[in-house]
Design a protein around this motif. Structure first.
Motif, PDB file in Angstrom:
ATOM      1  N   ILE B  23       0.849  -1.197   0.000  1.00 15.61           N
ATOM      2  CA  ILE B  23       0.000   0.000   0.000  1.00 15.61           C
ATOM      3  C   ILE B  23       0.885   1.248   0.000  1.00 15.61           C
ATOM      4  O   ILE B  23       0.667   2.193  -0.755  1.00 15.61           O
ATOM      5  CB  ILE B  23      -0.936  -0.014   1.229  1.00 15.61           C
ATOM      6  N   GLY B  24       1.942   1.197   0.819  1.00  9.61           N
ATOM      7  CA  GLY B  24       2.843   2.337   0.917  1.00  9.61           C
ATOM      8  C   GLY B  24       3.488   2.680  -0.417  1.00  9.61           C
ATOM      9  O   GLY B  24       3.558   3.850  -0.806  1.00  9.61           O
ATOM     10  N   VAL B  25       3.929   1.646  -1.142  1.00 11.47           N
ATOM     11  CA  VAL B  25       4.562   1.878  -2.445  1.00 11.47           C
ATOM     12  C   VAL B  25       3.566   2.531  -3.401  1.00 11.47           C
ATOM     13  O   VAL B  25       3.877   3.508  -4.083  1.00 11.47           O
ATOM     14  CB  VAL B  25       5.096   0.543  -3.028  1.00 11.47           C
ATOM     15  N   ILE B  29       3.844   6.274  -5.138  1.00  9.33           N
ATOM     16  CA  ILE B  29       3.846   6.507  -6.587  1.00  9.33           C
ATOM     17  C   ILE B  29       2.772   7.523  -6.965  1.00  9.33           C
ATOM     18  O   ILE B  29       3.020   8.470  -7.720  1.00  9.33           O
ATOM     19  CB  ILE B  29       3.631   5.165  -7.334  1.00  9.33           C
ATOM     20  N   THR B  30       1.558   7.337  -6.439  1.00  3.90           N
ATOM     21  CA  THR B  30       0.450   8.205  -6.845  1.00  3.90           C
ATOM     22  C   THR B  30       0.440   9.530  -6.094  1.00  3.90           C
ATOM     23  O   THR B  30      -0.045  10.528  -6.613  1.00  3.90           O
ATOM     24  CB  THR B  30      -0.893   7.490  -6.611  1.00  3.90           C
ATOM     25  N   GLY B  31       0.975   9.534  -4.883  1.00  4.18           N
ATOM     26  CA  GLY B  31       0.893  10.719  -4.031  1.00  4.18           C
ATOM     27  C   GLY B  31       1.436  12.006  -4.653  1.00  4.18           C
ATOM     28  O   GLY B  31       0.711  13.015  -4.710  1.00  4.18           O
ATOM     29  N   PRO B  32       2.669  11.998  -5.142  1.00  5.10           N
ATOM     30  CA  PRO B  32       3.243  13.249  -5.678  1.00  5.10           C
ATOM     31  C   PRO B  32       2.446  13.820  -6.850  1.00  5.10           C
ATOM     32  O   PRO B  32       2.318  15.048  -6.974  1.00  5.10           O
ATOM     33  CB  PRO B  32       4.640  12.804  -6.130  1.00  5.10           C
ATOM     34  N   ARG B  33       1.877  12.937  -7.701  1.00  5.90           N
ATOM     35  CA  ARG B  33       1.075  13.423  -8.839  1.00  5.90           C
ATOM     36  C   ARG B  33      -0.162  14.168  -8.344  1.00  5.90           C
ATOM     37  O   ARG B  33      -0.498  15.226  -8.840  1.00  5.90           O
ATOM     38  CB  ARG B  33       0.626  12.248  -9.700  1.00  5.90           C
ATOM     39  N   ILE B  34      -0.822  13.557  -7.350  1.00  6.19           N
ATOM     40  CA  ILE B  34      -2.016  14.198  -6.797  1.00  6.19           C
ATOM     41  C   ILE B  34      -1.618  15.534  -6.182  1.00  6.19           C
ATOM     42  O   ILE B  34      -2.260  16.557  -6.395  1.00  6.19           O
ATOM     43  CB  ILE B  34      -2.677  13.293  -5.729  1.00  6.19           C
ATOM     44  N   ALA B  35      -0.512  15.522  -5.450  1.00  4.43           N
ATOM     45  CA  ALA B  35      -0.097  16.728  -4.744  1.00  4.43           C
ATOM     46  C   ALA B  35       0.204  17.869  -5.719  1.00  4.43           C
ATOM     47  O   ALA B  35      -0.187  19.016  -5.486  1.00  4.43           O
ATOM     48  CB  ALA B  35       1.122  16.423  -3.874  1.00  4.43           C
ATOM     49  N   SER B  36       0.872  17.538  -6.836  1.00  6.69           N
ATOM     50  CA  SER B  36       1.240  18.621  -7.754  1.00  6.69           C
ATOM     51  C   SER B  36       0.010  19.161  -8.479  1.00  6.69           C
ATOM     52  O   SER B  36      -0.111  20.373  -8.691  1.00  6.69           O
ATOM     53  CB  SER B  36       2.318  18.155  -8.732  1.00  6.69           C
ATOM     54  N   ALA B  37      -0.921  18.258  -8.849  1.00  2.62           N
ATOM     55  CA  ALA B  37      -2.160  18.724  -9.480  1.00  2.62           C
ATOM     56  C   ALA B  37      -2.940  19.622  -8.532  1.00  2.62           C
ATOM     57  O   ALA B  37      -3.510  20.635  -8.915  1.00  2.62           O
ATOM     58  CB  ALA B  37      -3.010  17.534  -9.909  1.00  2.62           C
TER      59      ALA B  37
END
Lengths: 307, 328
Positions: B23-25, B29-37
């Motif tokens: 789950i952490g991996v 992976i998805t976290g930074p994309r969401i954060a930048s959007a």
């Protein structure tokens, strides 16, 4: 050491639902003995042993082991060794891990004793418990129970799951450590023949009650199998009648005597442990091959098939 | 006892950590994309009066696929209880090894408390890690949406997932001690957990504190917009204070409307809706919203956690009683 009883029960009763597994049992078992606890399945042997380990609590009455309340504290738990009927072990542990289990849970643990014992039996310590044979599992269970250096060892039907060879080895191992460490042993079984060589005290349970309790030598000395012409009334002059079988022509009875049986119309012979047990269980004599020549007459009578 | 507990449950602990690692991996992976959007969206939102609806829509569209994670994350605390709790006592009794363990020089009370205690500490740590990861990762998604109280939002973030996991563990332990068979105990644990969670979520949670109400003109923006409130209901009342309809939907009688609001099209086209609304609000038709203020978020997290921790404590007491008195 001291003169407290290995196991002392007073009006001990245990009920499961509406059935009494043990009903008003009073017993006092001596220390430094090998005690056979005998009875058919369902007689209450396991219940008595579970009460003695503290796994079960009595419904009424009381039980003490080595003078203490069973299972009440770590100290008395450590002084009583127990091997349950199914010889439970953690199947995915290695033998060495089972010993580590014993070491971690018992301050009195004797690792040398356990390792030496298993090595002398060629049981590899690195092997998973689940891949051991029934006999080997029995030996590991016994090693764990012995290595905690108990004063009293309780074994519930330890022979039931073993083949004859493993049975002999198990009893040999048990006797060796009894001789070496002076452990008191209570051994339950529904087979008497296995116990005759190793036990010196007998307790027979029947329907949750104590049918007989005593030193085996004493029991053999005071019990006789008598046979004679069919007798309708009480059997006089022979003490207490334990069990009698009447056929058309003949009466055969197991009796407890207080002295010599003098009535010349009776054939009197000595009995072995199995006959005593079967007598107290209300069995039908079933005398096995005995070398005593005076018995041939009795054995050839229809009493054998009279049941 | 510590070694024994570790030896008996290390496989489950390892499996739990592998699951959390996976789950952490995924979150990394998805976290930074969401954060930048979200960063882009946030830059627009902070400018007063700027229309960010297009940006908002594209943000929502882009990450709506992640909603499949809600049920996945929702069952994680439950699985910890089912797989760590239910076998804890049940497997011992099932295999008869409790008779071995309880006849060593350790009282069964201490045996049980050590096992339950150590597994609880592990569960606390694992669930804490899980809740922290999900809370952090989902922050932009929640900030861009209606609020933190929603179904599948409140339950996955903050401290409640830890309380759910400890409750599930205690439930599994107690059910296992009661049923004494691992697989049936797992099934019952699962069912009971879902039932308790549903009752608390649907019945109790909206009532932790009395809801507040706010009244404002029909089809106008709520004065509490943007405060992160948990909107429980939004109802329409007529000028006399009579309840008209739930959830803002109303049906209009065209002839009556023509009489009350001259010049407004009787069958309002899409463009005519605003005019109808304006007219109705001028007539005194009002919205009345019932809500829990957004400022109560942590209070509600605390209350819900306390409920589940108390239930867990009660279940442990029950399990200990069963172990001491009922199992032999």
């Amino acid at each position: 050491m001291n003169n407290t009883a290995a196991l002392e029960a007073s009006s001990l009763s245990r009920r499961y639902g509406s059935t009494w597994a043990l009903d008003d049992c009073s017993l006092s078992l001596p220390t430094a003995r090998v005690i056979a606890l005998v009875g058919p399945n369902g007689a209450g042997k396991t219940t008595l042993l579970h009460l003695a380990t503290g796994l079960l609590q009595p419904t009424s009455g009381s039980i003490r082991v080595l003078g203490e309340l069973p299972g009440a504290n770590p100290e008395i738990l450590g002084r009583v060794g127990f091997v349950a009927q199914e010889m439970p072990l953690y199947r995915n542990f290695t033998v060495a891990e089972m010993l580590r289990f014993g070491e971690k849970l018992n301050p009195t643990w004797d690792q040398h004793l356990a390792v030496d014992r298993l090595e002398s039996l060629s049981i590899p310590l690195a092997q998973k418990v689940g891949t051991l044979s029934g006999g080997q599992r029995g030996q590991v269970s016994l090693a764990i129970a012995l290595a905690k250096r108990p004063e009293l060892l309780l074994l519930d039907e330890p022979l039931a799951s073993l083949d004859p060879l493993a049975r002999r080895d198990f009893l040999a191992a048990l006797m060796e450590s009894v001789a070496e460490h002076g452990v008191s042993v209570v051994l339950s079984s529904h087979l008497v023949s296995d116990l005759e060589r190793v036990c010196d005290h007998l307790v027979v349970l029947r329907n949750g009650r104590v049918a007989v309790d005593g030193d085996i030598g004493g029991l053999v000395r005071t019990h006789r199998l008598v046979s004679g012409p069919r007798h309708t009334g009480d059997l006089g002059g022979v003490g207490e009648v334990i069990d009698r079988t009447d056929t058309d022509r003949q009466t055969v009875a197991l009796v407890r005597t207080h002295g010599p049986v003098l009535d010349p119309t009776w054939v009197v012979r000595e009995v072995d442990l199995e006959e005593i047990v079967l007598g107290y269980l209300g069995g039908r004599g079933g005398s096995s091959a005995s070398a005593d020549p005076t018995l041939r007459a009795v054995q050839s009578t229809p009493s054998e098939v009279g049941s | 006892m510590i070694w024994l507990t570790w030896r008996q449950h290390r496989a489950q602990a390892l499996a739990t950590l592998i699951g959390l690692g996976a789950i952490g991996v995924f979150l990394l992976i998805t976290g930074p994309r969401i954060a930048s959007a979200f960063h882009e969206l946030h830059a627009c939102l902070v400018v007063p009066g700027k229309d960010c609806s297009q940006l908002h829509d594209s943000f929502d569209r882009r990450f709506s696929g992640l909603s499949f994670l809600v049920p996945v994350f929702m069952v994680v605390p439950m699985l910890m209880g089912v797989f760590l709790g239910a076998p804890l006592i049940a497997r011992e009794v099932e295999q008869g090894t409790h008779r071995l363990a309880w006849t060593q020089s350790v009282t069964r009370g201490r045996w049980a408390l050590t096992k339950i205690g150590l597994v609880s500490v592990f569960t606390l740590a694992a669930a804490g890690l899980f809740a922290w990861m999900v809370s952090r990762w989902s922050y932009p998604l929640v900030a861009a949406s209606d609020g933190r109280f929603g179904f599948g939002v409140f339950d996955l973030r903050g401290i409640v997932p830890i309380a759910y996991a400890l409750f599930a563990l205690a439930l599994g332990t107690a059910v296992g001690a009661l049923i004494r068979k691992t697989v049936p105990a797992m099934a019952v644990t699962l069912g009971a957990f879902v039932a308790v969670r549903a009752v608390v979520e649907l019945v109790l949670r909206p009532r932790y504190l009395p809801a507040q109400t706010v009244s404002y003109p029909f089809l106008q923006g709520s004065p509490r917009a943007g405060l992160g409130d948990w909107l429980i209901s939004s109802r329409v009342f007529d000028p006399t204070g009579r309840f008209v309809s739930p959830d803002g939907g109303i049906t209009v009688n065209p002839s009556a409307l023509a009489h009350l609001c001259p010049g407004v099209p009787a069958t309002p086209s899409l463009g005519g809706k605003d005019e109808v609304g304006r007219c109705l609000s001028q007539l005194g038709v009002r919205f009345v919203d019932t809500y829990q203020p957004g400022s109560r978020y942590w209070l509600f997290q605390g209350i819900e956690s306390a409920i589940f921790l108390l239930l867990a404590a009660g279940l442990i007491v029950l399990a200990m009683w069963l172990i001491r008195r009922r199992i032999s």
